[in-house]
Write a protein that holds these residues in place. Sequence first.
Motif, short mmCIF file in Angstrom:
data_model
loop_
_atom_site.label_atom_id
_atom_site.label_comp_id
_atom_site.label_asym_id
_atom_site.label_seq_id
_atom_site.Cartn_x
_atom_site.Cartn_y
_atom_site.Cartn_z
N ASP A 169 3.63 -0.13 5.38
CA ASP A 169 3.57 -0.06 7.11
C ASP A 169 4.47 1.62 6.90
O ASP A 169 5.23 1.38 5.82
N LYS A 170 5.04 2.35 8.42
CA LYS A 170 5.32 3.31 8.23
C LYS A 170 7.21 2.97 7.90
O LYS A 170 8.06 3.68 7.50
N GLU A 171 8.36 1.23 8.13
CA GLU A 171 8.92 1.28 8.22
C GLU A 171 9.25 0.52 7.03
O GLU A 171 9.88 0.60 6.35
N GLY A 172 8.36 1.37 5.64
CA GLY A 172 8.10 0.68 3.85
C GLY A 172 8.03 -0.77 4.07
O GLY A 172 8.20 -1.91 2.71
N LYS A 173 7.68 -1.46 4.06
CA LYS A 173 7.10 -3.33 4.72
C LYS A 173 5.76 -3.43 4.27
O LYS A 173 5.12 -2.87 4.54
N GLU A 174 5.74 -4.55 3.40
CA GLU A 174 4.73 -4.57 2.47
C GLU A 174 3.68 -5.56 3.17
O GLU A 174 4.46 -6.45 3.64
N GLU A 175 2.50 -5.75 3.38
CA GLU A 175 1.71 -7.23 3.81
C GLU A 175 0.09 -7.15 3.09
O GLU A 175 -0.14 -6.36 2.86
#
Length: 330
Positions: free
Chosen positions: A308-314
């Motif tokens: 996501d835009k915050e750099g969190k991967e899912e």
Amino acid sequence: MESTRKRLIRLLDQKEGYISGQELSEQLAISRTAVWKHMNELKNDGYEIEAVQKKGYKIVSSPDKISGNTLQWGLDTKWLGHELHHYDQVESTQDVIHQMAKQGKPHGTVVIADEQVKGKGRMARNWYSPKGKGIWMSILLRPDLPPVQAPQLTLLAATVLAKMVAERSGLEPKIKWPNDLLINHKKVSGILTEMQAEQDTIQYIVLGMGMNVNQSREEIPEELHHKATSLRVEAGEEWDIQTTIQHILHLLEQSYEEFLKFGFDRVKKEWEHYGYRIGEDVTISTMKRTWEAVLVGIEPDGALLARDKEGKEEKLYSAEIHWGKGGYHA
């Protein structure tokens, strides 16, 4: 073990001139009468065979139609497709090979049909499989792997189809997660992997492949024009289905053996090389939320990885992914 028919075809293929019935009898460890019967079966398949006294047999020409014999002629695999069953029409090649698996057919058995009347894809979707226009094929595998690794074989098969198209044409195939092959943003092929397993042991896997090969645009149902295509439509010319099948089987055997030897990392890199929209911005929707993200790649368990835009991967196992004005459900 290589079948007598496969060995006969290989011996005839290797010999430029005539090969005597006696030599065939000795090489194959069968009687001269059995050699003669095999030759008649090849004639029934459409092979033109010249038999000359004191010289032996020679193949003059091969048939245009696909059969088990023509598919094995020139097939350069070590084990994949050595037991190969061809049908004019079946309900589904998946169903046929499931029955064969339960009867104890060996690892590497292949079922191919000219037509499926009840072809199926993922999530019980129908797969349109017209006669003589595509590749409708299922493969029986008995890997010594834990069930958790089964999705890796789906991803491997997708890379095989992409590589085949790239090697045989100037087309640029892409793999839409997890198992659809696209050309110019339209689906040309799909893969269906089904497994019979116990808690920690795979009994067998059925790997199904459906590929639109020689349909014209007019032969593709109108309601599918916006999302389906064929190799012929995209390449502008007809493809030889027999040699295309042989190419797929050759690459699949090679890739499967490399996977067992070196692990999933090579498959992962190759899948991501062909991955559709990998590295691009998309909109992801699940039952809980909708957000903007970049598709990063795939995980060893077959999940799609997004950031996501915050750099969190899912990790995604089921999601609706949109880009531009369209989208797809995965």
